[in-house]
Every structure is written in C-alpha cells, then in structure tokens.
Design a protein around this motif. Structure first.
Motif, PDB file in Angstrom:
ATOM      1  N   LEU A  56      52.633  58.878 -42.195  1.00 56.18           N
ATOM      2  CA  LEU A  56      51.980  59.215 -40.934  1.00 56.18           C
ATOM      3  C   LEU A  56      51.139  60.479 -41.104  1.00 56.18           C
ATOM      4  N   VAL A  57      51.713  61.499 -41.729  1.00 55.03           N
ATOM      5  CA  VAL A  57      50.988  62.754 -41.955  1.00 55.03           C
ATOM      6  C   VAL A  57      49.746  62.512 -42.802  1.00 55.03           C
ATOM      7  N   ASN A  58      49.876  61.735 -43.869  1.00 54.18           N
ATOM      8  CA  ASN A  58      48.721  61.468 -44.740  1.00 54.18           C
ATOM      9  C   ASN A  58      47.634  60.689 -44.023  1.00 54.18           C
ATOM     10  N   THR A  59      48.020  59.776 -43.162  1.00 54.34           N
ATOM     11  CA  THR A  59      47.025  59.014 -42.397  1.00 54.34           C
ATOM     12  C   THR A  59      46.283  59.941 -41.444  1.00 54.34           C
ATOM     13  N   VAL A  60      47.010  60.792 -40.749  1.00 56.56           N
ATOM     14  CA  VAL A  60      46.373  61.738 -39.823  1.00 56.56           C
ATOM     15  C   VAL A  60      45.517  62.734 -40.602  1.00 56.56           C
ATOM     16  N   LYS A  61      46.006  63.184 -41.746  1.00 54.34           N
ATOM     17  CA  LYS A  61      45.284  64.158 -42.569  1.00 54.34           C
ATOM     18  C   LYS A  61      43.901  63.636 -42.950  1.00 54.34           C
ATOM     19  N   GLY A  62      43.808  62.351 -43.203  1.00 56.74           N
ATOM     20  CA  GLY A  62      42.529  61.753 -43.577  1.00 56.74           C
ATOM     21  C   GLY A  62      41.496  61.807 -42.466  1.00 56.74           C
ATOM     22  N   TYR A  63      41.940  61.910 -41.234  1.00 59.36           N
ATOM     23  CA  TYR A  63      41.025  61.919 -40.091  1.00 59.36           C
ATOM     24  C   TYR A  63      40.816  63.306 -39.502  1.00 59.36           C
ATOM     25  N   SER A  64      41.737  64.186 -39.677  1.00 56.35           N
ATOM     26  CA  SER A  64      41.671  65.479 -38.989  1.00 56.35           C
ATOM     27  C   SER A  64      41.905  66.627 -39.960  1.00 56.35           C
ATOM     28  N   SER A 112      53.969  66.760 -31.137  1.00 62.45           N
ATOM     29  CA  SER A 112      52.735  67.543 -31.274  1.00 62.45           C
ATOM     30  C   SER A 112      51.710  66.787 -32.117  1.00 62.45           C
ATOM     31  N   LEU A 113      52.178  66.183 -33.189  1.00 63.16           N
ATOM     32  CA  LEU A 113      51.289  65.428 -34.064  1.00 63.16           C
ATOM     33  C   LEU A 113      50.668  64.254 -33.315  1.00 63.16           C
ATOM     34  N   LEU A 114      51.480  63.531 -32.577  1.00 62.56           N
ATOM     35  CA  LEU A 114      50.958  62.382 -31.845  1.00 62.56           C
ATOM     36  C   LEU A 114      50.023  62.818 -30.716  1.00 62.56           C
ATOM     37  N   ALA A 115      50.268  63.995 -30.138  1.00 59.41           N
ATOM     38  CA  ALA A 115      49.370  64.518 -29.108  1.00 59.41           C
ATOM     39  C   ALA A 115      48.018  64.880 -29.723  1.00 59.41           C
ATOM     40  N   VAL A 116      48.018  65.420 -30.925  1.00 56.54           N
ATOM     41  CA  VAL A 116      46.777  65.779 -31.612  1.00 56.54           C
ATOM     42  C   VAL A 116      45.932  64.542 -31.876  1.00 56.54           C
ATOM     43  N   THR A 117      46.573  63.443 -32.166  1.00 58.60           N
ATOM     44  CA  THR A 117      45.825  62.226 -32.518  1.00 58.60           C
ATOM     45  C   THR A 117      45.005  61.692 -31.347  1.00 58.60           C
ATOM     46  N   GLU A 118      45.329  62.126 -30.129  1.00 57.87           N
ATOM     47  CA  GLU A 118      44.550  61.698 -28.962  1.00 57.87           C
ATOM     48  C   GLU A 118      43.094  62.136 -29.077  1.00 57.87           C
ATOM     49  N   ALA A 119      42.848  63.208 -29.801  1.00 51.66           N
ATOM     50  CA  ALA A 119      41.487  63.727 -29.948  1.00 51.66           C
ATOM     51  C   ALA A 119      40.669  62.958 -30.989  1.00 51.66           C
ATOM     52  N   PRO A 121      39.613  59.274 -31.689  1.00 49.79           N
ATOM     53  CA  PRO A 121      39.591  57.838 -31.329  1.00 49.79           C
ATOM     54  C   PRO A 121      39.594  56.921 -32.550  1.00 49.79           C
ATOM     55  N   ASP A 122      38.918  57.329 -33.623  1.00 55.62           N
ATOM     56  CA  ASP A 122      38.900  56.488 -34.829  1.00 55.62           C
ATOM     57  C   ASP A 122      40.291  56.364 -35.427  1.00 55.62           C
ATOM     58  N   LEU A 123      41.042  57.472 -35.386  1.00 55.97           N
ATOM     59  CA  LEU A 123      42.407  57.455 -35.908  1.00 55.97           C
ATOM     60  C   LEU A 123      43.291  56.549 -35.051  1.00 55.97           C
ATOM     61  N   LYS A 124      43.174  56.685 -33.736  1.00 52.57           N
ATOM     62  CA  LYS A 124      43.993  55.864 -32.842  1.00 52.57           C
ATOM     63  C   LYS A 124      43.712  54.376 -33.030  1.00 52.57           C
ATOM     64  N   ALA A 125      42.504  54.042 -33.476  1.00 51.65           N
ATOM     65  CA  ALA A 125      42.148  52.634 -33.690  1.00 51.65           C
ATOM     66  C   ALA A 125      42.483  52.168 -35.111  1.00 51.65           C
ATOM     67  N   GLU A 127      44.293  50.734 -38.098  1.00 57.88           N
ATOM     68  CA  GLU A 127      45.404  49.777 -38.164  1.00 57.88           C
ATOM     69  C   GLU A 127      46.642  50.373 -38.839  1.00 57.88           C
ATOM     70  N   ASN A 128      46.433  51.126 -39.916  1.00 56.16           N
ATOM     71  CA  ASN A 128      47.553  51.742 -40.615  1.00 56.16           C
ATOM     72  C   ASN A 128      48.275  52.727 -39.700  1.00 56.16           C
ATOM     73  N   PHE A 129      47.500  53.554 -38.973  1.00 56.21           N
ATOM     74  CA  PHE A 129      48.106  54.522 -38.059  1.00 56.21           C
ATOM     75  C   PHE A 129      48.853  53.802 -36.939  1.00 56.21           C
ATOM     76  N   MET A 130      48.245  52.774 -36.380  1.00 55.00           N
ATOM     77  CA  MET A 130      48.900  52.041 -35.285  1.00 55.00           C
ATOM     78  C   MET A 130      50.205  51.415 -35.769  1.00 55.00           C
ATOM     79  N   ASN A 131      50.206  50.885 -36.988  1.00 55.15           N
ATOM     80  CA  ASN A 131      51.418  50.289 -37.561  1.00 55.15           C
ATOM     81  C   ASN A 131      52.498  51.356 -37.758  1.00 55.15           C
ATOM     82  N   LEU A 132      52.112  52.499 -38.320  1.00 57.51           N
ATOM     83  CA  LEU A 132      53.071  53.584 -38.532  1.00 57.51           C
ATOM     84  C   LEU A 132      53.615  54.104 -37.201  1.00 57.51           C
TER      85      LEU A 132
END
Length: 195
Positions: A56-64, A112-119, A121-125, A127-132
C-alpha cells in the motif's frame, strides 16, 4: 505394612484423580487452549494487515512524492506494531495494553494515509490501490471478528476459573485470568457530524 501403604497410596491417588475430574480440570485445559487459539487468530489477522502495508505504501509513494511524512509514519508504526508480539502464555494486562497501543498507532497512521489519498484522483482510480484498499478493509473486519472471538473465549475461561468450587483449585494448577482488549481512548464519544 508396606503393602498397606501401597494400597493406601493407590486409594488416595485414585480419589485424587476422581477429584480432578470433578473439578473440571480437563474442561479448564480446553478453555485455556481455546483462549490461546483465539489469540493466535488475532495475531494472524494483525500480521495479515502488516503484510499489506508495504504494498500500500509503495503504491501511494508512486503517486505522491510530497507525502513523505505520512508514508514514514505508516512505515514506523508498522515496524513498531510488528515488533511487539505476545506469546499466549504471557498474555497479561500490561503486555496486551502495549500490543494494543502499537496496533492503534498503526490504525491511526493508516487512516492518515488513506485520507491523503483523497487528494490524488489518479491514485484512487488505480486498480492496484483499490485492490489493496479492499484487502485492508477486509482485514480490518477480520481483526474485529477475531478480537470478538478472543474476547468471548477469555470471558468463558475467566468465568470458569472464578466459579465455585473450581476457583479453589484453579490456582493450584496455574489457571490465571486472561486479559481483555480495552476500548481505545475516546471511543466512548460519538463522532461529531457536521453538515
């Protein structure tokens, strides 16, 4: 005389064994094993959650790239939570409180991490992030279920060792009360909803 002593000791031993049966010793052993099994399942689900976090962290790291502080907090909280383990034989109020505090810290970091992802939209969409995220939500539900089962097993065990006459000899055989999970601080307050 020697034969009479042996017969006497045999009778005392037989009466003692029958007494153990009547004092529910085997039942207490089963209940204690149920608590230990339930605790193992709680740990198993917390480990499942910890195993999902690096992905999850690595997926978010790639976007933010500028959310480093949040990612570091999650990683540190995960390390702390996985470093605290309790063997079923060492389940004490103090050990369980430390374990629960570390798990709660990790839960807050994940929120906190999931709240950050709200900013993002590409991350929220993604597929890997949604699955995780779905796996993490499912794991949180499993944790709640296993904690409930543990709580029920502990209640059953603690009640059994405190009932008369079992309470008299439960201590003789080392049956001690097991700790329960405590609610998070502030859990008694309903969240404030504003429109």
């Amino acid at each position: 005389m020697n034969i009479l002593k042996k017969i006497g000791l045999s009778i005392v031993g037989l009466v003692g064994m029958m007494g153990l049966t009547s004092c529910n010793y085997n039942s207490l052993v089963e209940k204690q094993q149920n608590v230990d099994q339930s605790w193992a399942q709680v740990e198993n689900q917390y480990q499942r959650r910890a195993d999902l976090i690096p992905n999850l962290v690595n997926t978010v790291k790639g976007y933010s790239t500028h959310e480093e502080e949040t990612l570091v907090k999650v990683t540190e909280a995960r390390a702390k939570a996985t470093s605290i383990t309790i063997d079923a034989d060492n389940l004490t109020e103090e050990n369980l409180a430390k374990f629960q505090a570390a798990q709660n810290e990790l839960s807050q970091a994940l929120k906190s991490l999931l709240a950050v992802t709200e900013a993002y939209p590409d991350l929220k969409a993604n597929e890997n992030f949604m699955n995780l995220q779905a796996q993490l939500e499912g794991t949180e539900n499993r944790i709640a279920t296993e904690r409930q089962r543990y709580t029920e097993a502990v209640r059953d065990y603690n009640t059994a060792i405190k009932k008369f006459p079992t309470n008299i000899y439960a201590g003789w055989f080392g049956f001690e009360t097991k700790p329960q999970f405590k609610a998070e601080a502030g859990a008694e307050k309903a969240p404030e909803v504003k429109f």
